[in-house]
Scaffold this motif. Structure first.
Motif, PDB file in Angstrom:
ATOM      1  N   SER A   1      10.368  -2.218   3.853  1.00  0.00           N
ATOM      2  CA  SER A   1      11.450  -2.872   4.585  1.00  0.00           C
ATOM      3  C   SER A   1      12.691  -1.993   4.568  1.00  0.00           C
ATOM      4  O   SER A   1      12.790  -1.034   3.784  1.00  0.00           O
ATOM      5  CB  SER A   1      11.776  -4.231   3.951  1.00  0.00           C
ATOM      6  N   LYS A   2      13.651  -2.322   5.417  1.00  0.00           N
ATOM      7  CA  LYS A   2      14.871  -1.528   5.523  1.00  0.00           C
ATOM      8  C   LYS A   2      15.643  -1.483   4.204  1.00  0.00           C
ATOM      9  O   LYS A   2      16.349  -0.531   3.923  1.00  0.00           O
ATOM     10  CB  LYS A   2      15.785  -2.097   6.621  1.00  0.00           C
ATOM     11  N   LYS A   3      15.520  -2.548   3.397  1.00  0.00           N
ATOM     12  CA  LYS A   3      16.298  -2.651   2.153  1.00  0.00           C
ATOM     13  C   LYS A   3      15.540  -2.139   0.927  1.00  0.00           C
ATOM     14  O   LYS A   3      16.067  -2.161  -0.175  1.00  0.00           O
ATOM     15  CB  LYS A   3      16.707  -4.107   1.923  1.00  0.00           C
ATOM     16  N   HIS A   4      14.304  -1.720   1.113  1.00  0.00           N
ATOM     17  CA  HIS A   4      13.507  -1.264  -0.025  1.00  0.00           C
ATOM     18  C   HIS A   4      14.122   0.000  -0.640  1.00  0.00           C
ATOM     19  O   HIS A   4      14.640   0.848   0.090  1.00  0.00           O
ATOM     20  CB  HIS A   4      12.075  -0.989   0.443  1.00  0.00           C
ATOM     21  N   PRO A   5      14.068   0.156  -1.966  1.00  0.00           N
ATOM     22  CA  PRO A   5      14.620   1.365  -2.601  1.00  0.00           C
ATOM     23  C   PRO A   5      14.033   2.670  -2.070  1.00  0.00           C
ATOM     24  O   PRO A   5      14.698   3.710  -2.107  1.00  0.00           O
ATOM     25  CB  PRO A   5      14.260   1.172  -4.082  1.00  0.00           C
TER      26      PRO A   5
ATOM     27  N   ALA B   1      13.164   3.176   1.071  1.00  0.00           N
ATOM     28  CA  ALA B   1      13.465   3.370   2.500  1.00  0.00           C
ATOM     29  C   ALA B   1      14.212   4.685   2.666  1.00  0.00           C
ATOM     30  O   ALA B   1      15.165   4.975   1.942  1.00  0.00           O
ATOM     31  CB  ALA B   1      14.295   2.206   3.020  1.00  0.00           C
TER      32      ALA B   1
ATOM     33  N   ASP C   1      20.156  -6.075  12.174  1.00  0.00           N
ATOM     34  CA  ASP C   1      21.361  -6.576  11.509  1.00  0.00           C
ATOM     35  C   ASP C   1      21.341  -8.097  11.400  1.00  0.00           C
ATOM     36  O   ASP C   1      21.708  -8.661  10.367  1.00  0.00           O
ATOM     37  CB  ASP C   1      22.617  -6.125  12.265  1.00  0.00           C
TER      38      ASP C   1
ATOM     39  N   SER D   1      19.017  -9.368   8.612  1.00  0.00           N
ATOM     40  CA  SER D   1      19.488  -9.173   7.240  1.00  0.00           C
ATOM     41  C   SER D   1      20.347 -10.340   6.771  1.00  0.00           C
ATOM     42  O   SER D   1      20.579 -10.508   5.575  1.00  0.00           O
ATOM     43  CB  SER D   1      20.272  -7.861   7.134  1.00  0.00           C
ATOM     44  N   LYS D   2      20.792 -11.180   7.716  1.00  0.00           N
ATOM     45  CA  LYS D   2      21.670 -12.308   7.386  1.00  0.00           C
ATOM     46  C   LYS D   2      21.026 -13.666   7.687  1.00  0.00           C
ATOM     47  O   LYS D   2      21.688 -14.693   7.630  1.00  0.00           O
ATOM     48  CB  LYS D   2      22.973 -12.193   8.176  1.00  0.00           C
TER      49      LYS D   2
ATOM     50  N   GLY E   1      15.211 -10.111   6.853  1.00  0.00           N
ATOM     51  CA  GLY E   1      15.358  -8.658   6.772  1.00  0.00           C
ATOM     52  C   GLY E   1      14.744  -8.038   5.528  1.00  0.00           C
ATOM     53  O   GLY E   1      14.632  -6.813   5.438  1.00  0.00           O
ATOM     54  N   ASP E   2      14.327  -8.876   4.552  1.00  0.00           N
ATOM     55  CA  ASP E   2      13.666  -8.369   3.350  1.00  0.00           C
ATOM     56  C   ASP E   2      12.181  -8.099   3.581  1.00  0.00           C
ATOM     57  O   ASP E   2      11.488  -7.656   2.660  1.00  0.00           O
ATOM     58  CB  ASP E   2      13.793  -9.394   2.208  1.00  0.00           C
TER      59      ASP E   2
ATOM     60  N   GLN F   1       8.954  -6.836   1.426  1.00  0.00           N
ATOM     61  CA  GLN F   1       9.349  -5.523   0.897  1.00  0.00           C
ATOM     62  C   GLN F   1       8.434  -4.343   1.232  1.00  0.00           C
ATOM     63  O   GLN F   1       8.896  -3.329   1.719  1.00  0.00           O
ATOM     64  CB  GLN F   1       9.524  -5.587  -0.630  1.00  0.00           C
TER      65      GLN F   1
END
Length: 214
Positions: free
Chosen positions: A31-35, A37, A51, A54-55, A67-68, A172
């Motif tokens: 995912s975009k938020k994965h460490p 990425a 965007d 993510s919210k 977004g996760d 993730q």
């Protein structure tokens, strides 16, 4: 004659730029938020949608934000792919050639063995869409529209566009062992993909599937 896509309801699909394959082989699909990425990832999607997700909360308790998750569609012929190939939303979604696109195919049953996932009956961040974590209700999806690649608003069905974008989302990360095959448009792309697989000493099925593209 209409070509039926995913006629057995076995698969889900994710598109990416072919240049992302090396990163994917190192880290899996993240995912975009994965460490893991990478800043070097070639984005082919719509950043505005990313965007919003993510919210936006998943409609299942304690599942976090949309977004996760790593999203898949139930067809390779997604509306996003249509926009990419036709340039319909350019420059927001840049136009690209078919042989730049890699279609990742996974078995729904394999992804459902991962720790946390859910699926939807339409675009995940749409207010009208329901979220599920039980494969027994997979037929809540509009399979006919998806399998016939029909996302037009004919007969006054203005909701079809939303339903066509039903998704399967994995929290993730999807390990490469859960990828069933890599699918490309032509021989040129097949050679590129097989070279990258060989360089990384990884064996994955590679199929030429022009029917997966608009």
């Amino acid at each position: 004659m209409i070509t039926m896509i995913n006629s057995q309801k076995l698969y889900c699909y994710r598109i990416t730029h072919i240049n992302n394959l090396s990163l994917l082989l190192q880290n899996g699909i993240v995912s975009k938020k994965h460490p893991n990425a990478s800043a070097g990832y070639v984005n082919i999607g719509n950043n505005e949608i990313i965007d919003v997700r993510s919210k936006t909360l998943v409609g299942i308790n304690n599942y976090g934000m949309i977004g996760d998750y790593v999203p898949f569609y139930f067809t390779p012929k997604s509306i996003m792919l249509y926009n990419i190939i036709t340039g319909y939303w350019s420059p927001v979604v840049p136009k690209r050639n078919r042989n730049e696109i890699l279609v990742i195919r996974c078995l729904i049953s394999d992804l459902a063995n991962l720790p946390q996932w859910f699926f939807t009956d339409g675009q995940a961040n749409d207010m009208a869409t329901q979220h599920y974590n039980n494969l027994a209700v997979l037929d809540n999806i509009d399979w006919l529209s998806i399998q016939t690649s029909n996302f037009n608003k004919s007969n006054g069905d203005y909701d079809r566009l939303r339903r066509y974008q039903a998704e399967f989302l994995v929290h993730q990360q999807v390990p490469i062992g859960h990828i069933e095959s890599l699918n490309v448009f032509d021989v040129q792309s097949e050679l590129v993909v097989n070279n990258i697989l060989a360089q990384n000493n990884i064996n994955l099925a590679v199929n030429i599937k022009p029917q997966y593209f608009f």
